[in-house]
Design a protein around this motif. Structure first.
Motif, PDB file in Angstrom:
ATOM      1  N   ARG A 173      91.349 -52.640  57.871  1.00  0.00           N
ATOM      2  CA  ARG A 173      91.124 -51.961  58.879  1.00  0.00           C
ATOM      3  C   ARG A 173      90.956 -50.590  58.495  1.00  0.00           C
ATOM      4  O   ARG A 173      90.632 -49.744  59.332  1.00  0.00           O
ATOM      5  CB  ARG A 173      91.817 -51.776  60.014  1.00  0.00           C
ATOM      6  N   HIS A 174      92.083 -50.934  57.403  1.00  0.00           N
ATOM      7  CA  HIS A 174      92.067 -49.047  56.797  1.00  0.00           C
ATOM      8  C   HIS A 174      91.445 -49.168  55.611  1.00  0.00           C
ATOM      9  O   HIS A 174      90.913 -47.698  54.851  1.00  0.00           O
ATOM     10  CB  HIS A 174      93.835 -49.306  56.410  1.00  0.00           C
ATOM     11  N   ARG A 175      90.102 -50.048  55.756  1.00  0.00           N
ATOM     12  CA  ARG A 175      89.708 -49.387  54.474  1.00  0.00           C
ATOM     13  C   ARG A 175      87.973 -48.797  54.716  1.00  0.00           C
ATOM     14  O   ARG A 175      86.903 -49.053  53.696  1.00  0.00           O
ATOM     15  CB  ARG A 175      89.768 -51.120  53.283  1.00  0.00           C
ATOM     16  N   GLY A 176      87.785 -48.240  55.484  1.00  0.00           N
ATOM     17  CA  GLY A 176      86.653 -48.007  56.023  1.00  0.00           C
ATOM     18  C   GLY A 176      85.042 -48.697  55.527  1.00  0.00           C
ATOM     19  O   GLY A 176      85.129 -50.212  56.163  1.00  0.00           O
ATOM     20  N   GLU A 177      84.058 -48.314  54.746  1.00  0.00           N
ATOM     21  CA  GLU A 177      83.206 -49.138  54.156  1.00  0.00           C
ATOM     22  C   GLU A 177      83.363 -50.055  53.390  1.00  0.00           C
ATOM     23  O   GLU A 177      81.812 -51.311  53.173  1.00  0.00           O
ATOM     24  CB  GLU A 177      82.138 -48.019  53.768  1.00  0.00           C
ATOM     25  N   ASP A 178      84.659 -50.743  52.855  1.00  0.00           N
ATOM     26  CA  ASP A 178      84.600 -52.260  52.633  1.00  0.00           C
ATOM     27  C   ASP A 178      84.462 -52.899  53.045  1.00  0.00           C
ATOM     28  O   ASP A 178      84.042 -54.268  53.071  1.00  0.00           O
ATOM     29  CB  ASP A 178      86.163 -51.761  51.641  1.00  0.00           C
ATOM     30  N   VAL A 179      84.265 -53.210  54.626  1.00  0.00           N
ATOM     31  CA  VAL A 179      83.981 -54.161  55.832  1.00  0.00           C
ATOM     32  C   VAL A 179      82.568 -54.843  54.804  1.00  0.00           C
ATOM     33  O   VAL A 179      82.522 -56.405  55.058  1.00  0.00           O
ATOM     34  CB  VAL A 179      84.378 -53.704  56.855  1.00  0.00           C
ATOM     35  N   GLU A 180      81.660 -53.609  55.003  1.00  0.00           N
ATOM     36  CA  GLU A 180      80.638 -53.727  54.733  1.00  0.00           C
ATOM     37  C   GLU A 180      80.211 -54.475  53.825  1.00  0.00           C
ATOM     38  O   GLU A 180      79.454 -56.036  53.104  1.00  0.00           O
ATOM     39  CB  GLU A 180      78.842 -52.613  55.218  1.00  0.00           C
ATOM     40  N   LEU A 181      80.334 -53.631  52.451  1.00  0.00           N
ATOM     41  CA  LEU A 181      80.594 -54.262  51.410  1.00  0.00           C
ATOM     42  C   LEU A 181      80.932 -55.813  50.690  1.00  0.00           C
ATOM     43  O   LEU A 181      80.733 -56.910  50.435  1.00  0.00           O
ATOM     44  CB  LEU A 181      81.614 -53.466  50.247  1.00  0.00           C
ATOM     45  N   LEU A 182      82.236 -56.253  51.469  1.00  0.00           N
ATOM     46  CA  LEU A 182      83.204 -57.222  51.552  1.00  0.00           C
ATOM     47  C   LEU A 182      82.068 -58.370  52.199  1.00  0.00           C
ATOM     48  O   LEU A 182      81.641 -59.765  52.067  1.00  0.00           O
ATOM     49  CB  LEU A 182      84.796 -57.449  52.069  1.00  0.00           C
ATOM     50  N   ALA A 183      81.738 -58.211  53.542  1.00  0.00           N
ATOM     51  CA  ALA A 183      80.610 -58.921  54.181  1.00  0.00           C
ATOM     52  C   ALA A 183      79.672 -59.484  53.476  1.00  0.00           C
ATOM     53  O   ALA A 183      79.153 -60.581  53.782  1.00  0.00           O
ATOM     54  CB  ALA A 183      80.285 -58.520  55.890  1.00  0.00           C
ATOM     55  N   GLU A 184      78.516 -58.161  52.845  1.00  0.00           N
ATOM     56  CA  GLU A 184      77.743 -58.553  51.646  1.00  0.00           C
ATOM     57  C   GLU A 184      78.064 -59.734  50.908  1.00  0.00           C
ATOM     58  O   GLU A 184      77.004 -60.431  50.526  1.00  0.00           O
ATOM     59  CB  GLU A 184      77.002 -57.269  51.129  1.00  0.00           C
ATOM     60  N   HIS A 185      79.397 -59.223  49.818  1.00  0.00           N
ATOM     61  CA  HIS A 185      79.718 -60.253  49.459  1.00  0.00           C
ATOM     62  C   HIS A 185      79.776 -61.565  49.882  1.00  0.00           C
ATOM     63  O   HIS A 185      79.364 -63.222  48.805  1.00  0.00           O
ATOM     64  CB  HIS A 185      81.300 -60.105  48.746  1.00  0.00           C
ATOM     65  N   PHE A 186      80.565 -61.797  50.328  1.00  0.00           N
ATOM     66  CA  PHE A 186      80.706 -63.596  50.888  1.00  0.00           C
ATOM     67  C   PHE A 186      79.395 -64.351  51.936  1.00  0.00           C
ATOM     68  O   PHE A 186      79.231 -64.877  51.792  1.00  0.00           O
ATOM     69  CB  PHE A 186      81.399 -63.121  52.322  1.00  0.00           C
ATOM     70  N   ARG A 187      78.450 -63.218  52.108  1.00  0.00           N
ATOM     71  CA  ARG A 187      77.448 -63.545  52.430  1.00  0.00           C
ATOM     72  C   ARG A 187      76.237 -63.563  52.050  1.00  0.00           C
ATOM     73  O   ARG A 187      75.524 -65.648  51.730  1.00  0.00           O
ATOM     74  CB  ARG A 187      76.140 -62.397  53.267  1.00  0.00           C
ATOM     75  N   ALA A 188      76.739 -63.456  50.592  1.00  0.00           N
ATOM     76  CA  ALA A 188      75.589 -63.637  48.988  1.00  0.00           C
ATOM     77  C   ALA A 188      76.908 -65.110  48.799  1.00  0.00           C
ATOM     78  O   ALA A 188      75.553 -66.457  47.947  1.00  0.00           O
ATOM     79  CB  ALA A 188      75.407 -63.159  48.476  1.00  0.00           C
ATOM     80  N   ARG A 189      77.446 -65.328  48.925  1.00  0.00           N
ATOM     81  CA  ARG A 189      78.184 -66.781  48.338  1.00  0.00           C
ATOM     82  C   ARG A 189      77.859 -67.363  49.267  1.00  0.00           C
ATOM     83  O   ARG A 189      77.528 -68.565  48.940  1.00  0.00           O
ATOM     84  CB  ARG A 189      79.609 -66.210  48.377  1.00  0.00           C
ATOM     85  N   PHE A 190      78.138 -67.587  50.553  1.00  0.00           N
ATOM     86  CA  PHE A 190      78.045 -68.877  51.187  1.00  0.00           C
ATOM     87  C   PHE A 190      76.165 -69.228  51.737  1.00  0.00           C
ATOM     88  O   PHE A 190      76.790 -70.224  52.107  1.00  0.00           O
ATOM     89  CB  PHE A 190      78.241 -68.426  53.236  1.00  0.00           C
ATOM     90  N   ALA A 191      75.292 -68.288  50.776  1.00  0.00           N
ATOM     91  CA  ALA A 191      73.960 -68.352  51.385  1.00  0.00           C
ATOM     92  C   ALA A 191      73.814 -69.592  50.536  1.00  0.00           C
ATOM     93  O   ALA A 191      72.833 -70.267  50.055  1.00  0.00           O
ATOM     94  CB  ALA A 191      73.470 -67.108  50.940  1.00  0.00           C
ATOM     95  N   ARG A 192      73.704 -68.442  48.852  1.00  0.00           N
ATOM     96  CA  ARG A 192      74.087 -69.737  47.623  1.00  0.00           C
ATOM     97  C   ARG A 192      74.330 -71.226  47.828  1.00  0.00           C
ATOM     98  O   ARG A 192      73.965 -72.338  48.058  1.00  0.00           O
ATOM     99  CB  ARG A 192      74.701 -69.309  46.444  1.00  0.00           C
ATOM    100  N   GLN A 193      76.135 -71.311  48.160  1.00  0.00           N
ATOM    101  CA  GLN A 193      76.792 -72.183  48.690  1.00  0.00           C
ATOM    102  C   GLN A 193      76.020 -73.562  49.806  1.00  0.00           C
ATOM    103  O   GLN A 193      75.747 -74.215  49.542  1.00  0.00           O
ATOM    104  CB  GLN A 193      78.224 -72.248  49.500  1.00  0.00           C
TER     105      GLN A 193
END
Length: 508
Positions: A355-375
């Motif tokens: 909650r203190h990392r600002g736009e990292d939420v979006e970056l991480l969400a995109e990171h996980f989206r790409a991972r699970f889309a492939r999986q």
């Protein structure tokens, strides 16, 4: 054995506590003072063998305590710690017989400097100090960079002319591709500084404590520290509760196995590599004792030189521990050994909450989206704007782990090309969506991206603070002066925005 008396002077309470904990292992008597005035009052009551003081070289009075010690306690050694480079102040301090170190200093370097300063002070301490030779005794009472020889385990500090001895900037970040192999990705300054510090520790054999809320990536940081291990070395991870259960401690009707043998079994699996114990606060008292003995044994072998450098080459395991509990509170409750707490907390990293990392939420969400889309072989290519807003507004009590689970389920639920708020709402809060829909039914439609005013104003404030801290090498006193606020206000805002990543952190 004679116990020397050390006086530690530091205006920052957390820094004072950490300096004390790092030097307690030397076995000397330690006194504390928050400022020069309190230090002088203590020195008027009782003499000391060494004064260790953290001072701001920008303060014109920063050497007043040193001058007082030289006038009134010529036999005492003095070690000054500067948070930033100031060659003129450093040269003047060394001219007066003080050693000068950077603040914060590596723990091994600090202990070596203190030990050698004490040895020189004790060796040169006369039975009576004649007034005529007082100046000579002052110069000989503390080590300087010209005559201070570090122990073999500590790199010799460079000359003051290089201006590197007082440098306290975080190491460079590791390569981006290595970061992306883990979940430790983001642009938040707090995370970046933690990764830089973890990279510096990766090649060390020091025991490290990783602190942080559940789900902040403590196990990922532990594996990051293990990356510095040369070759294909083992990484053994176990939860403290599982370790206690494996030792037969949770079943009072069972035969309790020998704790020493059980502990030796766990260590043997990690020989040459890393033993990672998650949630160390859950260790049984007997296992706490075993852990303390292991750390003491490794420290003794390192001090005697028998480890030959990297103790992992000598059949030992590097220890990395983590906790989401307040270990100091557990000590107060009698649930955790105080001596073990001081041993493991001298070298620590704190993972910032999501909650203190600002736009990292979006970056991480995109990171996980790409991972699970492939999986899961899904044609999910991104998030809709309303989905991004939902991710931004959530407070993420489960941190990165919660975000990973949310995105994983959203990818599974999504049958289109983009994840929308519909896919996220029921996952994040099944009741919030219905309440919000009813509350917004009578409100006019607002353009996408509109946020509550308080929340919207926080981001520019955070960026201004970050820019000021970076410009002033993270010196809080100078930053508060530049922003025209007091240090307490700055501290609270840094804590609010997750910028207190530099405390506590000691590289051994």
């Amino acid at each position: 054995m004679y116990k020397s008396r050390i006086l530690i002077v530091c205006p920052d309470s957390s820094g004072l506590a950490l300096l004390t904990s790092m030097l307690k292992s030397l076995g000397h008597v330690i006194d504390e003072a928050p400022n020069d005035r309190a230090a002088v009052r203590l020195l008027e009551r009782e003499s000391v063998d060494l004064v260790l003081a953290s001072v701001d070289p920008a303060d014109s009075d920063c050497l007043e305590l040193l001058n007082y010690v030289r006038r009134k306690h010529g036999h005492a050694a003095v070690v000054l710690m500067f948070p930033r480079i100031h060659p003129d102040r450093a040269k003047e301090a060394m001219r007066l017989g003080a050693a000068v170190l950077r603040y914060p200093a590596p723990a091994a370097e600090l202990r070596a400097a203190v030990q050698q300063a004490l040895e020189k002070a004790n060796a040169s301490k006369p039975a009576a100090v004649p007034v005529a030779s007082e100046a000579t005794n002052r110069t000989a009472s503390a080590p300087t960079f010209s005559d201070w020889t570090p122990s073999p385990a500590v790199a010799e500090p460079p000359p003051i002319a290089t201006q590197e001895v007082l440098t306290s900037q975080a190491p460079a970040l590791p390569p981006t591709d290595l970061v992306r192999e883990s979940n430790l990705i983001g642009v938040d300054p707090g995370l970046r500084q933690i990764l830089g510090l973890a990279t510096a520790l990766a090649g060390s054999s020091a025991t490290v404590l990783i602190q942080g809320e559940p789900g902040t990536g403590k196990s990922e940081l532990a594996r990051w520290l293990h990356r510095g291990t040369p070759g294909d070395r083992p990484f053994v991870a176990i939860h403290a509760a599982e370790l206690s259960e494996a030792a037969g401690l949770d079943d009072p009707t069972s035969t309790r196995r020998d704790l020493g043998a059980e502990w030796a079994s766990k260590l043997s699996r990690a020989v040459g590599g890393t033993l990672y114990i998650a949630e160390v606060g859950a260790l049984d008292p007997g296992l706490q004792l075993q852990l303390l003995r292991e750390i003491q044994l490794q420290d003794m072998e390192a001090a005697s030189g028998r480890s030959g450098g990297d103790r992992r080459n000598q059949g030992q395991a590097r220890l990395v521990l983590s906790t989401s509990e307040d270990l100091a509170g557990l000590v107060d409750q009698g649930r955790f050994r105080q001596d073990l707490f001081h041993r493991i907390s001298s070298v620590s990293l704190t993972a910032p909450p999501l909650r203190h990392r600002g736009e990292d939420v979006e970056l991480l969400a995109e990171h996980f989206r790409a991972r699970f889309a492939r999986q899961f072989d899904r044609q999910v290519v991104g998030f809709s704007r309303d989905a991004i807003e939902v991710l931004r507004r959530h407070d993420w009590p489960g941190n990165v782990r919660e975000l990973q689970g949310v995105v994983q389920r959203a990818v599974v639920l999504c049958h289109g090309t983009r994840i929308t708020a519909t896919h996220l709402g029921p996952i994040l809060n099944p009741h919030r969506g219905a309440r919000a829909a009813r509350a917004n039914a009578s409100r006019p439609h607002l353009p996408m991206g509109i946020r509550p005013l308080k929340e919207a104003l926080e981001e520019p404030e955070k960026q201004i603070i970050i820019q000021a801290l970076q410009a002033l090498n993270w010196n809080r006193q100078e930053t508060a002066r530049m922003l025209d606020i007091n240090r307490t206000t700055l501290y609270k805002k840094m804590k609010k925005y997750g910028l207190l990543v530099d405390e506590p952190m000691w590289v051994d």
